[in-house]
Design a protein around this motif. Structure first.
Motif, mmCIF file in Angstrom:
data_model
loop_
_atom_site.group_PDB
_atom_site.id
_atom_site.type_symbol
_atom_site.label_atom_id
_atom_site.label_comp_id
_atom_site.label_asym_id
_atom_site.label_seq_id
_atom_site.Cartn_x
_atom_site.Cartn_y
_atom_site.Cartn_z
ATOM 1 N N ALA A 1 -43.802 58.250 -27.258
ATOM 2 C CA ALA A 1 -43.324 58.754 -25.974
ATOM 3 C C ALA A 1 -42.885 57.637 -25.042
ATOM 4 O O ALA A 1 -42.128 57.883 -24.095
ATOM 5 N N ASP A 2 -43.331 56.412 -25.275
ATOM 6 C CA ASP A 2 -42.916 55.293 -24.439
ATOM 7 C C ASP A 2 -41.547 54.757 -24.825
ATOM 8 O O ASP A 2 -41.020 53.877 -24.142
ATOM 9 N N ILE A 3 -40.978 55.281 -25.907
ATOM 10 C CA ILE A 3 -39.685 54.793 -26.391
ATOM 11 C C ILE A 3 -38.615 55.875 -26.327
ATOM 12 O O ILE A 3 -37.475 55.604 -25.956
ATOM 13 N N VAL A 4 -38.954 57.117 -26.685
ATOM 14 C CA VAL A 4 -37.943 58.176 -26.694
ATOM 15 C C VAL A 4 -37.714 58.684 -25.279
ATOM 16 O O VAL A 4 -38.531 58.492 -24.377
ATOM 17 N N SER A 5 -36.606 59.352 -25.076
ATOM 18 C CA SER A 5 -36.263 59.857 -23.752
ATOM 19 C C SER A 5 -37.060 61.103 -23.410
ATOM 20 O O SER A 5 -37.574 61.816 -24.289
ATOM 21 N N ALA A 6 -37.119 61.394 -22.117
ATOM 22 C CA ALA A 6 -37.776 62.619 -21.673
ATOM 23 C C ALA A 6 -37.013 63.837 -22.163
ATOM 24 O O ALA A 6 -37.606 64.886 -22.443
#
Length: 507
Positions: A233-238
């Motif tokens: 989740a710290d790499i992919v977009s919201a």
């Protein structure tokens, strides 16, 4: 050979059998060398499809359905199917890559048509009825947490405050579905400024702003991102993090009445079953072991240079048009004159390892939920394992055949290439021993498959980029067909991209 693998193993235990299967990284790395001179016979066809993954196969199938049979598919591997291929150990089928397909909704009409034509679904009294033999048998999934197995993969919330966060995230997903719209495949939902705002930040940053910081909820959401996108989740977009839920089944907090588990289609060989069905009527036009080196658009058509791996010699092809059904960064290397959008596109890919483990005898059972198809350990960065024998209708008791999945950090891509299979066998086995301490001593064979660039990671800004929009719209004698066009890698995106590419070709 692998003494560190087995706690309690005796020195006279038979050596572990196994090795690398499925992919040949050295073939793709031919692109790094000087192009060979080719003066042999020229092979001709109407359309060349570069890549026999799901997108390339879907494109070929769409052309064949239109009555166009003058085409050829080239792929560097020895088996078609890309990330949806099967394997077997001792005569038992197991996956090499993707292992399930959610039931498609009306937006994924091309996939729905395929499944009906394959006999997996039929219409009855205005509703779709699925062949239960191909639906995942119960029990479907379980999570190892606090020393026991629990039904389902969502960790139970600890206390009222955590439950409130679960419900708030559920509300945010429902709100996104209602106000913005999400679809599978993703381009069937209109892109809005709201989507752009989500696409401009990481999923972790969005969760922080929403005050969604419960550790169990965050682990689960991170697991979902790594499972579908190959990164956390710290790499992919919201946008990607919400799309995972909003495009399909939503998110249901524990206790919600609508919290039914999503039914999925699966087979012992995973989505290799699907790719094999698509390949069957096309196999005469599929040329495997052909590493494409250069694709050049001329005034009169397309020229292609490939390396025939079996003959160890170059091979020349000519066609009226070409479909680049390879990862977009690969297409950028293959095309002599790539379009500007392809030159400027910045796209990251996650490396993966899948491992099929054959055991001598059944595993000892831990407390809690019974063995399931999908089995995950809470707190782990590994993606768990599926039991390839879960779907069998044979009641004869047999040891499980496990398929374990690792989504690796991009920084480990080089290590994935350099380290021997024994190293990765140890990594996989030590992970599984956390839930099954008796597994190392019962392991008989492990076949591992490495995917250096397995999945496109939907980083912030990628999905809404002008580059992807341009490549999706390209028409003419060179078109693109790959799940990379959606910014992430799932069957529905790949299959739809292939069908749509066939319609954009100028023939």
């Amino acid at each position: 050979m692998l003494g560190l693998l087995a706690s309690g193993c005796t020195t006279d235990a038979p050596p572990l059998q196994g090795g690398w299967v499925g992919t040949h990284p050295e073939r793709g790395h031919r692109l790094r060398g000087e192009l060979p001179k080719a003066d042999g016979p020229l092979k001709t066809t109407g359309v060349l499809i570069v890549g026999a993954g799901i997108a390339g196969l879907a494109c070929a199938r769409a052309l064949a359905k239109r009555g166009i049979d003058d085409f050829a598919i080239l792929d560097l591997e020895d088996q078609a199917g890309g990330n949806s291929r099967g394997h077997s150990i001792g005569g038992s089928a197991c996956p090499l890559g993707a292992h399930y397909l959610p039931l498609p909704d009306a937006q994924a009409r091309e996939v729905g048509e395929l499944l009906h034509e394959l006999g997996l679904a039929r219409e009855q009294l205005g509703r779709t009825v699925w062949d239960e033999k191909h639906l995942c048998h119960s029990p479907q999934e379980r999570l190892f947490i606090a020393g026991e197995w629990r039904d389902g993969l969502l960790p139970p919330p600890e206390g009222a405050a955590a439950q409130a966060q679960y419900r708030r995230f559920s509300d945010r997903v429902t709100q996104a579905q209602r106000e913005l719209g999400f679809a599978m495949p993703s381009h069937r939902a209109r892109w809005t400024p709201g989507h752009t705002a989500l696409d401009s930040q990481t999923f972790a940053a969005w969760l922080d702003r929403e005050g969604l910081n419960d550790s169990r909820l965050r682990w689960y959401l991170d697991y979902c991102c790594r499972d579908d996108f190959g990164a956390g989740a710290d790499i992919v977009s919201a946008w990607a993090g919400l799309h995972y839920f909003a495009s399909r089944h939503g998110f249901h907090a524990p206790g919600d009445e609508a919290g039914e588990r999503e039914p999925v289609l699966t087979w012992p060989e995973g989505n290799g079953w699907l790719s094999a069905q698509i390949v069957a009527p096309l196999h005469e036009r599929i040329h495997l072991g052909r590493t494409v080196l250069r694709v050049t658009e001329r005034r009169q058509g397309i020229e292609l240079l490939a390396w025939n791996e079996a003959a160890d010699a170059p091979e020349r092809w000519a066609a009226r048009a070409v479909v680049m059904a390879t990862p977009l960064f690969v297409s950028g290397h293959l095309l002599a004159a790539p379009p500007d959008a392809l030159r400027s596109l910045k796209q990251r890919h996650a490396p993966w390892v899948t491992a099929n483990l054959s055991l001598r005898e059944p595993l000892l059972q831990r407390p809690g939920a019974p063995p399931s198809w999908d089995n995950v350990r809470y707190g782990s960065t590994a993606l768990g394992y599926v039991d390839a024998r879960h779907q069998t209708l044979d009641p004869t008791p047999r040891a499980p055949l496990l398929t374990a999945y690792l989504a690796l950090p991009e920084t480990q891509r080089g290590e994935l290439l350099k380290q021997p299979w024994q190293h990765w066998a140890q990594v996989v086995t030590q992970e599984l021993a956390q839930t099954h301490p008796d597994l190392p001593a019962k392991l008989e064979r492990i076949d591992l498959c490495r995917f250096g660039h397995a999945m496109s990671i939907p980083t912030p800004g990628l999905r809404g980029s002008a580059e992807l929009a341009a490549l999706n719209a390209q028409r003419g004698r060179v078109v693109f067909a790959h799940s990379d066009l959606a910014g992430y890698s799932v069957f529905e995106e790949a299959y739809t991209a292939g069908v749509e590419a066939a319609a954009r070709l100028s023939l």
